[in-house]
Design a protein around this motif. Structure first.
Motif, mmCIF file in Angstrom:
data_model
loop_
_atom_site.group_PDB
_atom_site.id
_atom_site.type_symbol
_atom_site.label_atom_id
_atom_site.label_comp_id
_atom_site.label_asym_id
_atom_site.label_seq_id
_atom_site.Cartn_x
_atom_site.Cartn_y
_atom_site.Cartn_z
ATOM 1 N N MET A 74 8.631 63.256 -112.366
ATOM 2 C CA MET A 74 9.485 62.081 -112.225
ATOM 3 C C MET A 74 10.897 62.539 -111.895
ATOM 4 S SD MET A 74 10.398 59.064 -114.955
ATOM 5 C CE MET A 74 11.534 57.734 -114.559
ATOM 6 N N PHE A 75 11.471 61.949 -110.850
ATOM 7 C CA PHE A 75 12.844 62.212 -110.413
ATOM 8 C C PHE A 75 13.596 60.888 -110.516
ATOM 9 C CE2 PHE A 75 16.189 62.588 -107.223
ATOM 10 C CZ PHE A 75 16.628 63.894 -107.367
ATOM 11 N N PHE A 76 14.703 60.864 -111.262
ATOM 12 C CA PHE A 76 15.437 59.616 -111.432
ATOM 13 C C PHE A 76 16.933 59.849 -111.232
ATOM 14 C CE2 PHE A 76 14.920 61.459 -115.677
ATOM 15 C CZ PHE A 76 16.184 61.360 -116.233
ATOM 16 N N ASN A 77 17.702 58.761 -111.207
ATOM 17 C CA ASN A 77 19.125 58.836 -110.898
ATOM 18 C C ASN A 77 19.956 58.204 -112.003
ATOM 19 O OD1 ASN A 77 17.553 58.367 -108.130
ATOM 20 N ND2 ASN A 77 19.306 59.674 -107.738
ATOM 21 N N ILE A 78 21.160 58.748 -112.204
ATOM 22 C CA ILE A 78 22.106 58.194 -113.169
ATOM 23 C C ILE A 78 23.425 57.906 -112.461
ATOM 24 C CG2 ILE A 78 21.063 59.323 -115.165
ATOM 25 C CD1 ILE A 78 23.266 61.467 -115.003
ATOM 26 N N GLY A 79 24.130 56.871 -112.915
ATOM 27 C CA GLY A 79 25.391 56.485 -112.302
ATOM 28 C C GLY A 79 26.568 57.288 -112.819
ATOM 29 N N VAL A 80 27.702 57.227 -112.089
ATOM 30 C CA VAL A 80 28.846 58.079 -112.428
ATOM 31 C C VAL A 80 30.174 57.334 -112.546
ATOM 32 C CG1 VAL A 80 27.764 60.046 -111.269
ATOM 33 C CG2 VAL A 80 29.454 58.673 -110.032
ATOM 34 N N TYR A 81 30.248 56.072 -112.134
ATOM 35 C CA TYR A 81 31.539 55.385 -112.077
ATOM 36 C C TYR A 81 31.641 54.257 -113.095
ATOM 37 C CZ TYR A 81 32.619 57.744 -107.631
ATOM 38 O OH TYR A 81 32.892 58.665 -106.663
ATOM 39 N N GLU A 82 32.903 53.852 -113.381
ATOM 40 C CA GLU A 82 33.141 52.744 -114.290
ATOM 41 C C GLU A 82 32.464 51.479 -113.748
ATOM 42 O OE1 GLU A 82 35.409 54.607 -112.848
ATOM 43 O OE2 GLU A 82 36.946 55.293 -114.281
ATOM 44 N N PRO A 83 31.755 50.737 -114.593
ATOM 45 C CA PRO A 83 31.079 49.518 -114.124
ATOM 46 C C PRO A 83 32.029 48.533 -113.446
ATOM 47 C CG PRO A 83 30.280 50.118 -116.297
ATOM 48 C CD PRO A 83 31.416 51.049 -116.004
ATOM 49 N N GLU A 84 33.272 48.456 -113.925
ATOM 50 C CA GLU A 84 34.238 47.531 -113.329
ATOM 51 C C GLU A 84 34.574 47.933 -111.898
ATOM 52 O OE1 GLU A 84 34.347 47.787 -117.670
ATOM 53 O OE2 GLU A 84 34.740 49.306 -116.109
ATOM 54 N N ARG A 85 34.740 49.213 -111.657
ATOM 55 C CA ARG A 85 35.023 49.689 -110.292
ATOM 56 C C ARG A 85 33.837 49.443 -109.372
ATOM 57 N NH1 ARG A 85 36.568 55.723 -110.168
ATOM 58 N NH2 ARG A 85 36.995 55.228 -107.972
ATOM 59 N N VAL A 86 32.634 49.637 -109.905
ATOM 60 C CA VAL A 86 31.431 49.410 -109.103
ATOM 61 C C VAL A 86 31.323 47.935 -108.727
ATOM 62 C CG1 VAL A 86 28.912 49.503 -109.107
ATOM 63 C CG2 VAL A 86 30.229 51.382 -110.107
ATOM 64 N N ALA A 87 31.579 47.051 -109.688
ATOM 65 C CA ALA A 87 31.511 45.615 -109.422
ATOM 66 C C ALA A 87 32.558 45.201 -108.399
ATOM 67 C CB ALA A 87 31.694 44.844 -110.729
ATOM 68 N N ALA A 88 33.764 45.747 -108.516
ATOM 69 C CA ALA A 88 34.828 45.405 -107.578
ATOM 70 C C ALA A 88 34.501 45.887 -106.172
ATOM 71 C CB ALA A 88 36.152 46.000 -108.047
ATOM 72 N N ARG B 241 31.526 46.238 -104.998
ATOM 73 C CA ARG B 241 30.401 45.442 -104.515
ATOM 74 C C ARG B 241 30.854 44.076 -103.992
ATOM 75 N NH1 ARG B 241 27.610 45.317 -108.943
ATOM 76 N NH2 ARG B 241 26.499 47.252 -108.523
ATOM 77 N N ASP B 242 31.816 43.431 -104.699
ATOM 78 C CA ASP B 242 32.221 42.086 -104.271
ATOM 79 C C ASP B 242 33.415 42.089 -103.319
ATOM 80 O OD1 ASP B 242 34.557 42.365 -105.812
ATOM 81 O OD2 ASP B 242 33.772 41.223 -107.495
ATOM 82 N N GLY B 243 33.908 43.282 -102.970
ATOM 83 C CA GLY B 243 34.978 43.382 -101.988
ATOM 84 C C GLY B 243 36.376 43.268 -102.559
ATOM 85 N N SER B 244 36.501 43.111 -103.869
ATOM 86 C CA SER B 244 37.825 43.007 -104.466
ATOM 87 C C SER B 244 38.452 44.369 -104.757
ATOM 88 C CB SER B 244 37.761 42.190 -105.755
ATOM 89 O OG SER B 244 36.931 42.836 -106.718
ATOM 90 N N GLY B 245 37.672 45.429 -104.576
ATOM 91 C CA GLY B 245 38.160 46.785 -104.780
ATOM 92 C C GLY B 245 37.663 47.701 -103.691
ATOM 93 N N PRO B 246 38.220 48.906 -103.604
ATOM 94 C CA PRO B 246 37.811 49.842 -102.550
ATOM 95 C C PRO B 246 36.397 50.350 -102.748
ATOM 96 C CG PRO B 246 39.259 50.933 -104.113
ATOM 97 C CD PRO B 246 39.248 49.480 -104.487
ATOM 98 N N GLN B 247 35.785 50.775 -101.648
ATOM 99 C CA GLN B 247 34.479 51.406 -101.734
ATOM 100 C C GLN B 247 34.588 52.724 -102.491
ATOM 101 O OE1 GLN B 247 31.371 50.144 -100.611
ATOM 102 N NE2 GLN B 247 32.726 48.352 -100.645
ATOM 103 N N LEU B 248 33.561 53.057 -103.241
ATOM 104 C CA LEU B 248 33.589 54.253 -104.078
ATOM 105 C C LEU B 248 33.025 55.451 -103.335
ATOM 106 C CD1 LEU B 248 32.396 52.613 -107.393
ATOM 107 C CD2 LEU B 248 34.716 53.286 -106.786
ATOM 108 N N PRO B 249 33.685 56.605 -103.429
ATOM 109 C CA PRO B 249 33.182 57.805 -102.763
ATOM 110 C C PRO B 249 31.792 58.182 -103.274
ATOM 111 C CG PRO B 249 35.432 58.126 -103.514
ATOM 112 C CD PRO B 249 34.950 56.862 -104.134
ATOM 113 N N ALA B 250 30.896 58.459 -102.355
ATOM 114 C CA ALA B 250 29.536 58.842 -102.714
ATOM 115 C C ALA B 250 29.399 60.358 -102.717
ATOM 116 C CB ALA B 250 28.546 58.223 -101.733
#
Length: 445
Positions: free
Chosen positions: A384-398, A400-409
Protein backbone atom coordinates in the motif's frame (compact mmCIF):
# COMPACT_ATOMS: atom_id res chain seq x y z
CA UNK A 1 25.25 16.06 14.57
CA UNK A 2 26.18 13.56 17.23
CA UNK A 3 23.12 13.97 19.46
CA UNK A 4 20.89 12.79 16.62
CA UNK A 5 22.36 9.29 16.88
CA UNK A 6 21.27 8.79 20.49
CA UNK A 7 18.26 6.58 21.17
CA UNK A 8 14.92 8.32 21.16
CA UNK A 9 13.41 8.19 24.65
CA UNK A 10 10.38 5.96 24.94
CA UNK A 11 7.85 8.36 26.34
CA UNK A 12 5.80 7.54 29.38
CA UNK A 13 2.68 7.81 27.26
CA UNK A 14 3.85 5.09 24.92
CA UNK A 15 4.92 2.83 27.76
CA UNK A 16 1.38 3.15 29.08
CA UNK A 17 -0.14 2.16 25.73
CA UNK A 18 -2.75 -0.53 25.84
CA UNK A 19 -1.47 -4.07 26.27
CA UNK A 20 -4.17 -6.02 24.51
CA UNK A 21 -5.08 -9.66 25.02
CA UNK A 22 -3.89 -11.91 22.21
CA UNK A 23 -5.92 -11.54 19.01
CA UNK A 24 -8.19 -8.84 20.46
CA UNK A 25 -9.56 -6.19 18.16
CA UNK A 26 -7.24 -3.17 18.01
CA UNK A 27 -8.36 -0.32 20.24
CA UNK A 28 -7.57 2.28 17.59
CA UNK A 29 -8.55 5.35 19.60
CA UNK A 30 -6.30 4.45 22.53
CA UNK A 31 -3.44 3.43 20.25
CA UNK A 32 -3.65 6.66 18.26
CA UNK A 33 -3.64 8.72 21.44
CA UNK A 34 -0.60 6.85 22.74
CA UNK A 35 1.23 7.25 19.43
CA UNK A 36 0.49 10.98 19.31
CA UNK A 37 1.62 11.49 22.91
CA UNK A 38 4.84 9.63 22.22
CA UNK A 39 5.60 11.62 19.06
CA UNK A 40 4.83 14.86 20.90
CA UNK A 41 7.32 13.97 23.65
CA UNK A 42 10.04 12.96 21.22
CA UNK A 43 9.32 15.51 18.51
CA UNK A 44 12.28 17.85 19.22
CA UNK A 45 14.67 15.07 18.16
CA UNK A 46 12.64 14.22 15.07
CA UNK A 47 12.53 17.91 14.20
CA UNK A 48 16.31 18.22 14.57
CA UNK A 49 16.81 15.16 12.35
CA UNK A 50 14.42 16.51 9.73
CA UNK A 51 16.01 19.96 9.58
CA UNK A 52 19.53 18.54 9.48
CA UNK A 53 18.65 16.31 6.53
CA UNK A 54 16.76 19.16 4.83
CA UNK A 55 19.74 21.51 5.13
CA UNK A 56 22.22 18.93 3.83
CA UNK A 57 20.55 17.00 0.99
CA UNK A 58 22.30 14.54 -1.31
CA UNK A 59 21.30 13.42 -4.80
CA UNK A 60 20.92 9.92 -6.23
CA UNK A 61 23.61 7.44 -5.17
CA UNK A 62 25.50 10.18 -3.30
CA UNK A 63 23.40 9.83 -0.11
CA UNK A 64 26.24 8.52 2.07
CA UNK A 65 25.92 11.04 4.93
CA UNK A 66 22.13 10.84 4.88
CA UNK A 67 22.21 7.04 5.04
CA UNK A 68 24.76 7.12 7.85
CA UNK A 69 22.47 9.37 9.93
CA UNK A 70 19.54 7.00 9.48
CA UNK A 71 21.69 3.95 10.17
CA UNK A 72 22.81 5.46 13.49
CA UNK A 73 19.23 6.22 14.47
CA UNK A 74 18.05 2.69 13.69
CA UNK A 75 20.92 1.00 15.51
CA UNK A 76 20.12 3.13 18.55
CA UNK A 77 16.57 1.74 18.44
CA UNK A 78 17.84 -1.85 18.42
CA UNK A 79 17.57 -2.63 14.70
CA UNK A 80 20.16 -4.82 12.97
CA UNK A 81 21.37 -2.49 10.19
CA UNK A 82 23.11 -3.37 6.93
CA UNK A 83 24.51 -0.45 4.93
CA UNK A 84 25.48 -0.03 1.28
CA UNK A 85 22.70 -2.22 -0.12
CA UNK A 86 22.20 -1.02 -3.69
CA UNK A 87 25.19 1.34 -3.39
CA UNK A 88 23.94 3.71 -0.69
CA UNK A 89 20.76 2.05 0.61
CA UNK A 90 20.31 0.48 4.00
CA UNK A 91 18.22 -2.32 5.49
CA UNK A 92 17.20 -2.28 9.16
CA UNK A 93 15.69 -5.44 10.69
CA UNK A 94 13.89 -5.78 14.04
CA UNK A 95 12.66 -9.24 15.04
CA UNK A 96 9.88 -9.64 17.57
CA UNK A 97 8.75 -13.24 17.58
CA UNK A 98 6.90 -15.27 14.97
CA UNK A 99 4.77 -13.48 12.43
CA UNK A 100 4.87 -11.76 9.07
CA UNK A 101 7.69 -9.56 7.82
CA UNK A 102 6.46 -6.07 7.03
CA UNK A 103 8.60 -3.67 5.01
CA UNK A 104 8.44 0.12 5.37
CA UNK A 105 10.33 2.15 2.79
CA UNK A 106 11.71 5.67 2.76
CA UNK A 107 13.74 7.42 0.08
CA UNK A 108 17.13 9.03 0.67
CA UNK A 109 17.75 11.29 -2.32
CA UNK A 110 17.11 14.93 -3.09
CA UNK A 111 16.84 16.90 -6.35
CA UNK A 112 19.49 18.77 -8.37
CA UNK A 113 17.84 22.19 -7.98
CA UNK A 114 18.03 25.36 -5.93
CA UNK A 115 15.78 25.85 -2.92
CA UNK A 116 14.08 29.26 -2.72
CA UNK A 117 11.92 28.88 0.38
CA UNK A 118 13.90 31.26 2.55
CA UNK A 119 13.58 28.88 5.49
CA UNK A 120 16.11 29.19 8.30
CA UNK A 121 17.11 25.57 7.61
CA UNK A 122 17.05 25.87 3.80
CA UNK A 123 19.65 24.01 1.78
CA UNK A 124 22.55 25.94 0.28
CA UNK A 125 24.55 22.83 -0.60
CA UNK A 126 25.92 22.11 -4.06
CA UNK A 127 27.23 19.01 -5.77
CA UNK A 128 28.35 17.75 -9.16
CA UNK A 129 25.60 16.27 -11.32
CA UNK A 130 25.90 15.18 -14.96
CA UNK A 131 29.24 16.94 -15.22
CA UNK A 132 28.14 20.31 -13.84
CA UNK A 133 27.79 21.98 -10.48
CA UNK A 134 24.26 22.26 -9.15
CA UNK A 135 22.40 23.22 -6.01
CA UNK A 136 20.67 20.37 -4.15
CA UNK A 137 17.30 20.54 -2.39
CA UNK A 138 14.75 18.24 -0.75
CA UNK A 139 12.00 19.80 -2.85
CA UNK A 140 10.19 16.48 -3.23
CA UNK A 141 9.72 15.97 0.51
CA UNK A 142 11.86 12.89 1.05
CA UNK A 143 13.22 14.51 4.23
CA UNK A 144 9.69 14.43 5.67
CA UNK A 145 9.51 10.76 4.72
CA UNK A 146 12.80 9.98 6.49
CA UNK A 147 11.76 11.70 9.71
CA UNK A 148 8.40 9.89 9.63
CA UNK A 149 10.21 6.60 8.93
CA UNK A 150 12.47 6.95 11.97
CA UNK A 151 9.53 8.08 14.10
CA UNK A 152 7.47 5.07 12.98
CA UNK A 153 10.32 2.68 13.78
CA UNK A 154 10.69 4.15 17.26
CA UNK A 155 6.94 4.00 17.87
CA UNK A 156 6.58 0.39 16.73
CA UNK A 157 9.49 -0.71 18.93
CA UNK A 158 7.77 1.01 21.85
CA UNK A 159 4.58 -0.88 20.98
CA UNK A 160 6.21 -4.29 20.53
CA UNK A 161 3.75 -5.84 23.02
CA UNK A 162 1.07 -5.13 20.39
CA UNK A 163 2.53 -7.18 17.53
CA UNK A 164 4.62 -10.19 16.59
CA UNK A 165 6.78 -10.59 13.53
CA UNK A 166 9.63 -8.74 11.84
CA UNK A 167 10.04 -5.12 10.83
CA UNK A 168 12.06 -4.54 7.68
CA UNK A 169 12.75 -0.82 7.34
CA UNK A 170 14.60 0.07 4.15
CA UNK A 171 16.05 3.41 3.11
CA UNK A 172 16.26 3.46 -0.66
CA UNK A 173 18.59 5.57 -2.78
CA UNK A 174 17.91 7.22 -6.13
CA UNK A 175 14.12 7.28 -6.22
CA UNK A 176 14.21 10.45 -8.31
CA UNK A 177 16.11 8.70 -11.09
CA UNK A 178 13.91 5.59 -10.89
CA UNK A 179 16.94 3.37 -10.34
CA UNK A 180 17.32 2.96 -6.58
CA UNK A 181 14.77 0.21 -6.00
CA UNK A 182 16.24 -1.82 -8.86
CA UNK A 183 19.72 -1.33 -7.43
CA UNK A 184 18.66 -2.68 -4.04
CA UNK A 185 16.88 -5.66 -5.60
CA UNK A 186 19.89 -6.40 -7.80
CA UNK A 187 22.07 -6.30 -4.68
CA UNK A 188 20.02 -9.08 -3.09
CA UNK A 189 17.40 -7.20 -1.09
CA UNK A 190 14.99 -10.13 -1.23
CA UNK A 191 17.62 -12.88 -1.20
CA UNK A 192 20.14 -11.63 1.37
CA UNK A 193 17.16 -10.68 3.54
CA UNK A 194 13.80 -12.37 3.90
CA UNK A 195 11.33 -11.25 1.28
CA UNK A 196 8.63 -9.28 3.11
CA UNK A 197 5.05 -10.47 3.25
CA UNK A 198 3.68 -6.93 2.97
CA UNK A 199 5.07 -3.43 2.37
CA UNK A 200 4.10 0.19 2.94
CA UNK A 201 5.35 3.56 1.74
CA UNK A 202 4.06 7.11 1.94
CA UNK A 203 4.58 10.37 0.07
CA UNK A 204 3.79 13.93 1.03
CA UNK A 205 1.93 16.35 -1.21
CA UNK A 206 0.48 19.85 -1.49
CA UNK A 207 -2.76 19.34 0.42
CA UNK A 208 -3.84 19.85 4.03
CA UNK A 209 -1.74 18.35 6.79
CA UNK A 210 -3.56 15.88 8.98
CA UNK A 211 -5.23 14.33 5.93
CA UNK A 212 -4.37 11.09 4.15
CA UNK A 213 -5.14 10.18 0.54
CA UNK A 214 -5.21 6.55 -0.57
CA UNK A 215 -6.40 4.41 -3.45
CA UNK A 216 -6.90 0.79 -4.51
CA UNK A 217 -5.23 -0.42 -7.69
CA UNK A 218 -3.32 2.09 -9.83
CA UNK A 219 -1.55 4.56 -7.57
CA UNK A 220 1.00 6.24 -9.84
CA UNK A 221 2.05 6.43 -13.47
CA UNK A 222 4.39 4.52 -15.75
CA UNK A 223 7.46 6.60 -16.57
CA UNK A 224 9.60 6.69 -19.70
CA UNK A 225 12.47 9.04 -20.51
CA UNK A 226 12.68 10.50 -24.01
CA UNK A 227 15.83 11.70 -25.78
CA UNK A 228 15.76 12.80 -29.42
CA UNK A 229 18.82 14.13 -31.23
CA UNK A 230 17.86 16.08 -34.34
CA UNK A 231 20.72 16.49 -36.82
CA UNK A 232 20.94 19.12 -39.52
CA UNK A 233 23.53 21.19 -41.37
CA UNK A 234 24.94 24.17 -39.52
CA UNK A 235 25.69 27.58 -40.93
CA UNK A 236 25.24 31.32 -40.64
CA UNK A 237 22.04 32.60 -39.07
CA UNK A 238 21.81 35.20 -41.84
CA UNK A 239 21.79 32.51 -44.54
CA UNK A 240 19.37 29.81 -43.35
CA UNK A 241 18.77 28.65 -46.93
CA UNK A 242 22.23 27.07 -46.89
CA UNK A 243 21.46 25.07 -43.74
CA UNK A 244 19.15 22.42 -42.40
CA UNK A 245 18.02 24.01 -39.17
CA UNK A 246 17.74 21.47 -36.30
CA UNK A 247 16.41 24.17 -33.97
CA UNK A 248 13.38 24.60 -36.24
CA UNK A 249 12.96 20.83 -36.45
CA UNK A 250 13.12 20.45 -32.68
CA UNK A 251 10.64 23.28 -32.19
CA UNK A 252 8.20 21.69 -34.63
CA UNK A 253 8.53 18.36 -32.85
CA UNK A 254 7.85 19.89 -29.42
CA UNK A 255 4.58 21.32 -30.72
CA UNK A 256 3.52 18.47 -33.02
CA UNK A 257 4.16 15.69 -30.52
CA UNK A 258 1.25 17.00 -28.45
CA UNK A 259 -1.08 15.85 -31.24
CA UNK A 260 -0.27 12.29 -30.13
CA UNK A 261 -1.95 13.20 -26.86
CA UNK A 262 -4.86 15.20 -28.27
CA UNK A 263 -5.67 13.21 -31.42
CA UNK A 264 -4.30 9.66 -31.12
CA UNK A 265 -4.79 8.74 -27.46
CA UNK A 266 -8.25 8.06 -26.08
CA UNK A 267 -9.11 11.34 -24.32
CA UNK A 268 -10.53 9.44 -21.34
CA UNK A 269 -7.17 7.76 -20.67
CA UNK A 270 -4.24 9.43 -18.92
CA UNK A 271 -1.10 10.23 -20.92
CA UNK A 272 1.39 13.10 -20.84
CA UNK A 273 4.48 14.07 -22.83
CA UNK A 274 6.47 16.92 -21.27
CA UNK A 275 9.69 18.29 -22.75
CA UNK A 276 11.98 19.38 -19.95
CA UNK A 277 15.26 20.19 -21.71
CA UNK A 278 16.54 21.49 -25.06
CA UNK A 279 20.26 21.65 -25.76
CA UNK A 280 21.71 23.10 -28.96
CA UNK A 281 23.80 25.90 -30.35
CA UNK A 282 26.43 28.25 -28.96
CA UNK A 283 25.62 31.74 -30.31
CA UNK A 284 22.67 33.75 -31.58
CA UNK A 285 23.97 33.98 -35.15
CA UNK A 286 25.02 30.36 -35.66
CA UNK A 287 22.62 27.63 -36.76
CA UNK A 288 23.96 24.48 -35.06
CA UNK A 289 24.48 21.02 -36.50
CA UNK A 290 22.26 19.30 -33.94
CA UNK A 291 19.80 19.80 -31.11
CA UNK A 292 19.01 17.41 -28.26
CA UNK A 293 15.46 17.32 -26.88
CA UNK A 294 14.75 15.50 -23.61
CA UNK A 295 11.45 14.82 -21.96
CA UNK A 296 9.29 12.50 -19.92
CA UNK A 297 6.33 10.29 -20.87
CA UNK A 298 3.73 9.30 -18.27
CA UNK A 299 0.84 6.84 -18.60
CA UNK A 300 -1.28 4.53 -16.47
CA UNK A 301 -2.11 1.67 -18.83
CA UNK A 302 0.30 -0.45 -20.93
CA UNK A 303 -1.80 -0.16 -24.10
CA UNK A 304 -1.87 3.65 -23.83
CA UNK A 305 1.89 3.67 -23.27
CA UNK A 306 2.48 1.54 -26.38
CA UNK A 307 0.35 3.82 -28.57
CA UNK A 308 2.07 6.94 -27.29
CA UNK A 309 5.60 5.59 -27.79
CA UNK A 310 4.77 4.64 -31.38
CA UNK A 311 3.26 8.06 -32.08
CA UNK A 312 6.17 9.96 -30.52
CA UNK A 313 8.73 8.07 -32.58
CA UNK A 314 6.74 8.53 -35.78
CA UNK A 315 6.39 12.28 -35.14
CA UNK A 316 10.13 12.73 -34.54
CA UNK A 317 10.97 11.01 -37.81
CA UNK A 318 8.31 12.94 -39.71
CA UNK A 319 9.42 16.43 -38.62
CA UNK A 320 12.99 15.59 -39.63
CA UNK A 321 11.84 14.29 -43.01
CA UNK A 322 9.85 17.50 -43.59
CA UNK A 323 13.13 19.46 -43.54
CA UNK A 324 15.04 16.83 -45.56
CA UNK A 325 17.18 16.22 -42.50
CA UNK A 326 18.81 12.93 -41.52
CA UNK A 327 16.68 10.59 -39.43
CA UNK A 328 16.89 11.55 -35.75
CA UNK A 329 18.45 9.43 -33.05
CA UNK A 330 15.59 8.42 -30.75
CA UNK A 331 16.09 6.84 -27.34
CA UNK A 332 13.17 5.95 -25.08
CA UNK A 333 14.24 4.50 -21.74
CA UNK A 334 11.73 2.66 -19.59
CA UNK A 335 11.53 3.99 -16.05
CA UNK A 336 9.33 3.15 -13.12
CA UNK A 337 6.16 1.16 -13.62
CA UNK A 338 2.82 2.17 -12.12
CA UNK A 339 2.31 1.39 -8.44
CA UNK A 340 -0.52 -1.12 -7.96
CA UNK A 341 -1.98 -1.04 -4.46
CA UNK A 342 -3.12 -4.44 -3.22
CA UNK A 343 -6.88 -4.47 -2.43
CA UNK A 344 -6.46 -6.71 0.61
CA UNK A 345 -3.66 -4.68 2.18
CA UNK A 346 -5.55 -1.45 1.53
CA UNK A 347 -8.80 -2.83 2.99
CA UNK A 348 -7.04 -3.90 6.19
CA UNK A 349 -5.29 -0.56 6.70
CA UNK A 350 -8.31 1.44 5.58
CA UNK A 351 -10.46 0.09 8.41
CA UNK A 352 -7.98 1.16 11.09
CA UNK A 353 -7.05 4.47 9.47
CA UNK A 354 -10.72 5.37 9.06
CA UNK A 355 -11.29 4.73 12.74
CA UNK A 356 -8.30 6.90 13.58
CA UNK A 357 -8.67 9.78 11.11
CA UNK A 358 -12.35 9.80 10.18
CA UNK A 359 -13.16 11.94 7.15
CA UNK A 360 -9.52 13.06 6.95
CA UNK A 361 -8.85 9.69 5.30
CA UNK A 362 -9.93 10.16 1.70
CA UNK A 363 -9.93 8.00 -1.44
CA UNK A 364 -8.27 9.80 -4.32
CA UNK A 365 -7.54 9.35 -8.03
CA UNK A 366 -4.16 7.91 -9.07
CA UNK A 367 -1.22 10.29 -8.88
CA UNK A 368 0.34 11.27 -12.20
CA UNK A 369 3.98 11.31 -10.97
CA UNK A 370 5.91 8.04 -11.04
CA UNK A 371 7.36 6.06 -8.16
CA UNK A 372 9.82 3.16 -8.20
CA UNK A 373 8.24 1.61 -5.10
CA UNK A 374 6.49 -0.34 -7.85
CA UNK A 375 9.66 -2.42 -8.27
CA UNK A 376 9.07 -4.05 -4.88
CA UNK A 377 5.41 -4.63 -5.69
CA UNK A 378 6.29 -6.20 -9.04
CA UNK A 379 8.73 -8.46 -7.22
CA UNK A 380 5.68 -10.01 -5.54
CA UNK A 381 5.12 -7.99 -2.33
CA UNK A 382 1.48 -6.98 -1.66
CA UNK A 383 1.68 -3.30 -0.75
CA UNK A 384 0.00 0.00 0.00
CA UNK A 385 1.30 3.44 -1.04
CA UNK A 386 -0.51 6.46 0.41
CA UNK A 387 -0.10 10.24 0.65
CA UNK A 388 -0.07 12.77 3.48
CA UNK A 389 -0.64 16.53 3.28
CA UNK A 390 1.88 19.23 4.21
CA UNK A 391 0.15 22.64 4.34
CA UNK A 392 -2.11 24.52 6.74
CA UNK A 393 -5.77 23.63 6.00
CA UNK A 394 -6.64 27.34 5.83
CA UNK A 395 -4.05 27.99 3.12
CA UNK A 396 -5.25 24.96 1.17
CA UNK A 397 -8.86 26.15 1.35
CA UNK A 398 -7.89 29.66 0.26
CA UNK A 399 -5.92 28.32 -2.70
CA UNK A 400 -8.85 26.11 -3.68
CA UNK A 401 -11.47 28.90 -3.66
CA UNK A 402 -9.19 31.50 -5.24
CA UNK A 403 -8.97 33.79 -2.23
CA UNK A 404 -5.31 32.87 -1.70
CA UNK A 405 -2.28 32.03 -3.83
CA UNK A 406 -1.69 28.60 -5.28
CA UNK A 407 0.51 26.44 -3.07
CA UNK A 408 3.90 25.21 -4.30
CA UNK A 409 3.81 21.50 -5.10
CA UNK A 410 6.54 18.88 -4.96
CA UNK A 411 9.59 19.75 -7.10
CA UNK A 412 8.91 23.47 -6.80
CA UNK A 413 11.84 25.50 -5.38
CA UNK A 414 9.26 26.97 -2.98
CA UNK A 415 7.91 23.63 -1.67
CA UNK A 416 7.93 24.02 2.13
CA UNK A 417 5.99 21.50 4.24
CA UNK A 418 4.92 22.46 7.75
CA UNK A 419 7.12 19.93 9.57
CA UNK A 420 5.47 19.08 12.89
CA UNK A 421 1.87 18.21 11.92
CA UNK A 422 3.08 16.57 8.70
CA UNK A 423 5.57 14.30 10.45
CA UNK A 424 3.10 13.53 13.25
CA UNK A 425 0.53 12.42 10.69
CA UNK A 426 3.12 10.35 8.84
CA UNK A 427 4.18 8.52 12.00
CA UNK A 428 0.63 7.91 13.21
CA UNK A 429 -0.69 6.75 9.84
CA UNK A 430 2.24 4.46 9.05
CA UNK A 431 2.34 2.98 12.55
CA UNK A 432 -1.37 2.18 12.47
CA UNK A 433 -1.16 0.75 8.93
CA UNK A 434 1.62 -1.63 10.00
CA UNK A 435 -0.17 -2.58 13.21
CA UNK A 436 -3.36 -3.29 11.27
CA UNK A 437 -1.53 -5.81 9.11
CA UNK A 438 0.16 -7.51 12.05
CA UNK A 439 -3.24 -7.65 13.78
CA UNK A 440 -4.98 -9.10 10.74
CA UNK A 441 -2.38 -11.86 10.54
CA UNK A 442 -2.56 -12.57 14.29
CA UNK A 443 -6.34 -13.04 14.09
CA UNK A 444 -5.97 -15.30 11.05
CA UNK A 445 -7.95 -13.14 8.67
Amino acid sequence: MQHLAKPFLVSAALCMATVLPAHAELDVARLKAAIEASVEADYPKLDALYKDIHAHPEIAFQEEKTAAKLAAEMRALGFDVTEKVGKTGLVAIYKNGDGPTIMVRTELDALPMEEKTGLAYASHDKTSWNGRETFVAHSCGHDIHMASWVGTAKTLVGLKDQWQGTLMFIAQPAEETGSGARAMLADGLFTRFKKPDFAFALHDGAFAYGTINYRVGIGSSNSDSLFVRFRGRGGHGAAPQATIDPVMIAARFIVDVQSVISREKDPTEFGVVSIGAIHGGTAENIIPDEVLVAGTIRTFKPEVRAKMLTGIERTAKAVAAMSDAPAPDIKITEGAKAVMNDPGVVATAEKVLKAAFGDKLRPSPPGTPSEDFSEFINAGVPSMFFNIGVYEPERVAAARDGSGPQLPANHSPLFAPVPKPTIETGVAAMTLAVLSTFDQHARGK
